[in-house]
Design a protein around this motif. Structure first.
Motif, PDB file in Angstrom:
ATOM      1  N   GLU A   1      -2.256  17.007   6.382  1.00 52.73           N
ATOM      2  CA  GLU A   1      -2.541  15.689   5.716  1.00 52.73           C
ATOM      3  C   GLU A   1      -1.636  15.352   4.419  1.00 52.73           C
ATOM      4  O   GLU A   1      -0.914  15.281   3.452  1.00 52.73           O
ATOM      5  CB  GLU A   1      -3.687  16.186   4.629  1.00 52.73           C
ATOM      6  CG  GLU A   1      -5.020  15.919   5.013  1.00 52.73           C
ATOM      7  CD  GLU A   1      -6.189  16.058   4.491  1.00 52.73           C
ATOM      8  OE1 GLU A   1      -6.111  16.530   3.348  1.00 52.73           O
ATOM      9  OE2 GLU A   1      -7.650  16.058   4.967  1.00 52.73           O
TER      10      GLU A   1
ATOM     11  N   LEU B   1       0.683   3.990  -2.910  1.00 47.70           N
ATOM     12  CA  LEU B   1       0.481   5.053  -2.732  1.00 47.70           C
ATOM     13  C   LEU B   1       0.963   6.574  -2.510  1.00 47.70           C
ATOM     14  O   LEU B   1       1.414   8.023  -3.142  1.00 47.70           O
ATOM     15  CB  LEU B   1      -0.124   5.618  -1.147  1.00 47.70           C
ATOM     16  CG  LEU B   1      -1.297   4.018  -1.239  1.00 47.70           C
ATOM     17  CD1 LEU B   1      -1.824   4.417   0.207  1.00 47.70           C
ATOM     18  CD2 LEU B   1      -2.502   4.848  -2.188  1.00 47.70           C
ATOM     19  N   PHE B   2       2.507   5.920  -2.529  1.00 47.22           N
ATOM     20  CA  PHE B   2       3.633   7.308  -1.929  1.00 47.22           C
ATOM     21  C   PHE B   2       4.978   7.200  -3.011  1.00 47.22           C
ATOM     22  O   PHE B   2       5.673   7.551  -3.174  1.00 47.22           O
ATOM     23  CB  PHE B   2       4.210   7.379  -0.662  1.00 47.22           C
ATOM     24  CG  PHE B   2       2.658   7.393   0.255  1.00 47.22           C
ATOM     25  CD1 PHE B   2       2.097   8.797   0.422  1.00 47.22           C
ATOM     26  CD2 PHE B   2       2.352   6.566   1.100  1.00 47.22           C
ATOM     27  CE1 PHE B   2       1.620   9.348   1.402  1.00 47.22           C
ATOM     28  CE2 PHE B   2       1.194   6.789   1.653  1.00 47.22           C
ATOM     29  CZ  PHE B   2       0.373   8.527   2.029  1.00 47.22           C
TER      30      PHE B   2
ATOM     31  N   CYS C   1       0.708  -1.065   0.303  1.00 48.11           N
ATOM     32  CA  CYS C   1       0.129  -0.255   0.180  1.00 48.11           C
ATOM     33  C   CYS C   1       1.242   1.479   0.062  1.00 48.11           C
ATOM     34  O   CYS C   1       0.815   2.136  -0.838  1.00 48.11           O
ATOM     35  CB  CYS C   1      -0.937   0.248   1.327  1.00 48.11           C
ATOM     36  SG  CYS C   1      -2.512  -1.009   0.859  1.00 48.11           S
ATOM     37  N   MET C   2       2.039   1.409   0.334  1.00 51.65           N
ATOM     38  CA  MET C   2       2.775   2.405   0.853  1.00 51.65           C
ATOM     39  C   MET C   2       3.755   2.888  -0.485  1.00 51.65           C
ATOM     40  O   MET C   2       3.417   3.474  -1.097  1.00 51.65           O
ATOM     41  CB  MET C   2       3.661   2.186   2.498  1.00 51.65           C
ATOM     42  CG  MET C   2       3.608   2.062   3.525  1.00 51.65           C
ATOM     43  SD  MET C   2       1.860   3.961   3.757  1.00 51.65           S
ATOM     44  CE  MET C   2       3.743   4.826   3.748  1.00 51.65           C
TER      45      MET C   2
ATOM     46  N   GLN D   1      -7.390   7.681   0.143  1.00 51.00           N
ATOM     47  CA  GLN D   1      -7.428   6.993  -0.066  1.00 51.00           C
ATOM     48  C   GLN D   1      -5.651   6.593   1.010  1.00 51.00           C
ATOM     49  O   GLN D   1      -6.262   5.249   1.156  1.00 51.00           O
ATOM     50  CB  GLN D   1      -6.601   6.036  -1.600  1.00 51.00           C
ATOM     51  CG  GLN D   1      -7.489   5.392  -2.793  1.00 51.00           C
ATOM     52  CD  GLN D   1      -7.324   5.014  -3.829  1.00 51.00           C
ATOM     53  OE1 GLN D   1      -6.081   5.665  -4.032  1.00 51.00           O
ATOM     54  NE2 GLN D   1      -7.510   4.310  -4.386  1.00 51.00           N
ATOM     55  N   SER D   2      -4.931   7.403   0.719  1.00 49.91           N
ATOM     56  CA  SER D   2      -4.076   6.878   1.398  1.00 49.91           C
ATOM     57  C   SER D   2      -4.277   7.319   2.912  1.00 49.91           C
ATOM     58  O   SER D   2      -3.661   7.043   4.133  1.00 49.91           O
ATOM     59  CB  SER D   2      -2.601   7.761   1.145  1.00 49.91           C
ATOM     60  OG  SER D   2      -3.330   9.464   0.642  1.00 49.91           O
TER      61      SER D   2
ATOM     62  N   MET E   1      -1.385  13.618   1.275  1.00 49.59           N
ATOM     63  CA  MET E   1      -2.188  12.443   1.317  1.00 49.59           C
ATOM     64  C   MET E   1      -3.356  12.381   1.028  1.00 49.59           C
ATOM     65  O   MET E   1      -3.846  13.759   1.495  1.00 49.59           O
ATOM     66  CB  MET E   1      -1.479  12.024   3.017  1.00 49.59           C
ATOM     67  CG  MET E   1      -1.062  11.975   3.570  1.00 49.59           C
ATOM     68  SD  MET E   1      -1.208  11.222   4.939  1.00 49.59           S
ATOM     69  CE  MET E   1      -2.384  11.941   5.932  1.00 49.59           C
ATOM     70  N   ASP E   2      -4.011  11.536   0.188  1.00 51.61           N
ATOM     71  CA  ASP E   2      -5.138  11.584  -0.530  1.00 51.61           C
ATOM     72  C   ASP E   2      -6.141  11.179   0.217  1.00 51.61           C
ATOM     73  O   ASP E   2      -5.872  10.656   1.158  1.00 51.61           O
ATOM     74  CB  ASP E   2      -5.677  10.934  -2.157  1.00 51.61           C
ATOM     75  CG  ASP E   2      -4.674   9.968  -2.391  1.00 51.61           C
ATOM     76  OD1 ASP E   2      -5.040   9.412  -1.467  1.00 51.61           O
ATOM     77  OD2 ASP E   2      -4.537   9.670  -3.632  1.00 51.61           O
TER      78      ASP E   2
ATOM     79  N   PHE F   1      -5.928   4.617   4.325  1.00 54.13           N
ATOM     80  CA  PHE F   1      -4.786   3.148   4.545  1.00 54.13           C
ATOM     81  C   PHE F   1      -4.459   3.787   5.893  1.00 54.13           C
ATOM     82  O   PHE F   1      -3.932   2.411   6.219  1.00 54.13           O
ATOM     83  CB  PHE F   1      -3.989   2.937   3.629  1.00 54.13           C
ATOM     84  CG  PHE F   1      -3.067   2.314   4.083  1.00 54.13           C
ATOM     85  CD1 PHE F   1      -3.393   1.349   4.471  1.00 54.13           C
ATOM     86  CD2 PHE F   1      -1.814   3.141   4.130  1.00 54.13           C
ATOM     87  CE1 PHE F   1      -2.063   0.310   4.421  1.00 54.13           C
ATOM     88  CE2 PHE F   1      -0.479   2.500   4.601  1.00 54.13           C
ATOM     89  CZ  PHE F   1      -0.593   0.996   4.772  1.00 54.13           C
ATOM     90  N   LEU F   2      -3.830   4.974   6.085  1.00 55.76           N
ATOM     91  CA  LEU F   2      -3.379   5.914   7.063  1.00 55.76           C
ATOM     92  C   LEU F   2      -3.975   5.353   8.710  1.00 55.76           C
ATOM     93  O   LEU F   2      -3.309   4.809  10.092  1.00 55.76           O
ATOM     94  CB  LEU F   2      -2.363   6.491   6.798  1.00 55.76           C
ATOM     95  CG  LEU F   2      -1.100   6.225   6.057  1.00 55.76           C
ATOM     96  CD1 LEU F   2      -0.807   7.523   5.773  1.00 55.76           C
ATOM     97  CD2 LEU F   2      -0.234   5.522   6.294  1.00 55.76           C
TER      98      LEU F   2
ATOM     99  N   LEU G   1       2.649  12.938   4.306  1.00 53.68           N
ATOM    100  CA  LEU G   1       3.560  11.832   5.164  1.00 53.68           C
ATOM    101  C   LEU G   1       5.254  12.861   4.723  1.00 53.68           C
ATOM    102  O   LEU G   1       5.388  12.925   3.842  1.00 53.68           O
ATOM    103  CB  LEU G   1       3.454  10.852   3.930  1.00 53.68           C
ATOM    104  CG  LEU G   1       4.734   9.307   4.505  1.00 53.68           C
ATOM    105  CD1 LEU G   1       3.862   9.053   5.185  1.00 53.68           C
ATOM    106  CD2 LEU G   1       4.473   8.475   3.389  1.00 53.68           C
TER     107      LEU G   1
END
Length: 381
Positions: free
Chosen positions: A239, A218-219, A214-215, A270-271, A267-268, A274-275, A241
């Motif tokens: 918002e 997403l990033f 996921c990380m 989705q992120s 961070m959107d 997840f976080l 990271l």
């Protein structure tokens, strides 16, 4: 021969004798470059009494060994130069220079035909072209070092271009050019995430795999950046990271690959979602750890070896790789289109998507894109 090194002290730079760690510079230097130049002059001065003799008899192989040893002496945990970054020259010496270079060629008479002969020997020994290309680059760096160190090398090969020596250039483009990074389609990525999420609450390895993928997805993080993340890097209020450190060779460094890599990634939705899930998981399973991806043992984060192995095991499970897992946990890649860039594919995907979105989003300019990916230049992105 004495070996010196430049090392930081009280915010400045000094020169030390590596044999006894004694400071040999008269005063500290404000700039590292000034200290290095002074060190090179010191090396030259040490050799002044015997310089003519050494210039006449020092071979390329002998000089490269001195160069590799000097590089190893520069390694210091307190600086940005680590064992990992300098051992390559010792490896270059042992695996290629010492074996394939004519041991009678003098440094003061190292001509282009001698380079041709070296490359012919490498090719006969089965050395890949891409490795030979890197070796030529290292030899040029070595010649420049010899000049600064007072060895007075012949400099003909500084202008040498391996692509002009057609005898060693392979027919196969895959052997000649850097391999294109194979990307995974979004549908396949979703399939991977759905599959490993099934055991998220049952198995810690499955949970780690889901978190890691996921990380990356997403990033677009580097593996060292992923391991170096702490819980306080996640800023829900703004918002963002925060990428501000790396975990390399079982050590945390308050630095990144380059100045562009130290960044804040937005961070959107989705992120953030997840976080939040991941933080809840850590609250239940690793409440007192400071790391976003706590290690299985001790106080540190997950190691690169573990992350790399988990990624490849996941690819193998999804039919994207054939691997062999050894007893020590090391994973050998037998075959995979992702070999050589198991995590980089996500960085390439992120960069490609951001560049494609620039035309439709006036707020997404070149500076914004390169800062999100973690590059100092947009050309790299």
């Amino acid at each position: 021969m004495k070996i010196y090194r430049v090392t930081p002290k009280n915010g400045k730079w000094i020169i030390q004798d590596t044999a006894n760690r004694k400071t040999v510079s008269e005063k500290p230097f404000e700039k590292k470059m000034d200290a290095e130049n002074a060190m090179f002059k010191m090396v030259a001065a040490d050799k002044k009494s015997t310089i003519q003799e050494e210039q006449g008899g020092l071979t390329v192989v002998e000089a490269f060994r001195k160069f590799a040893n000097w590089k190893l002496s520069q390694s210091d945990q307190s600086t940005r130069i680590t064992d990992h970054s300098v051992k390559r020259y010792d490896t270059e010496y042992r695996l290629r220079i010492a074996k394939q270079m004519d041991k009678n060629v003098l440094l003061s008479n190292f001509k282009v035909p001698d380079m041709w002969n070296y490359l012919d020997n490498c090719k006969a020994a089965g050395v890949p072209f891409k490795t030979m290309r890197k070796s030529v680059k290292d030899i040029k760096h070595f010649i420049r070092w010899c000049k600064l160190a007072g060895f007075d090398p012949r400099e003909d090969n500084l202008e040498f271009n391996i692509l002009d020596y057609h005898k060693v250039i392979p027919h196969d483009d895959d052997l000649l050019f850097k391999k294109e990074v194979e990307l995974i389609g979004d549908d396949k990525i979703k399939e991977i995430l759905n599959e490993i999420f099934k055991d998220f609450y049952k198995d810690k390895h499955a949970a780690n795999a889901f978190g890691i993928f996921c990380m990356l997805f997403l990033f677009g993080l580097r593996a060292s950046e992923l391991a170096g993340l702490k819980k306080d890097c996640v800023d829900f209020e703004n918002e963002e990271l925060n990428i501000k450190g790396t975990w390399i060779n079982q050590t945390y460094y308050n630095r990144t690959k380059n100045r562009g890599s130290r960044r804040k990634i937005p961070m959107d939705e989705q992120s953030i979602r997840f976080l939040n899930v991941w933080m809840d998981y850590l609250e239940k399973n690793n409440k007192y750890s400071t790391w976003l991806f706590p290690g299985l043992k001790g106080d540190g984060p997950l190691s690169y070896k573990y992350i790399n192995a988990l990624v490849w095991k996941t690819y193998a499970k999804m039919g994207l790789a054939e691997i062999d897992v050894r007893r020590d946990g090391h994973v050998k890649i037998i075959s995979s289109p992702l070999k050589g860039h198991p995590t980089k594919i996500f960085r390439h995907r992120l960069a490609s998507n951001l560049i494609s979105a620039m035309a439709a989003n006036p707020l997404l300019d070149q500076n914004r894109v390169k800062s999100i990916v973690g590059h100092t230049q947009f050309a790299t992105t």
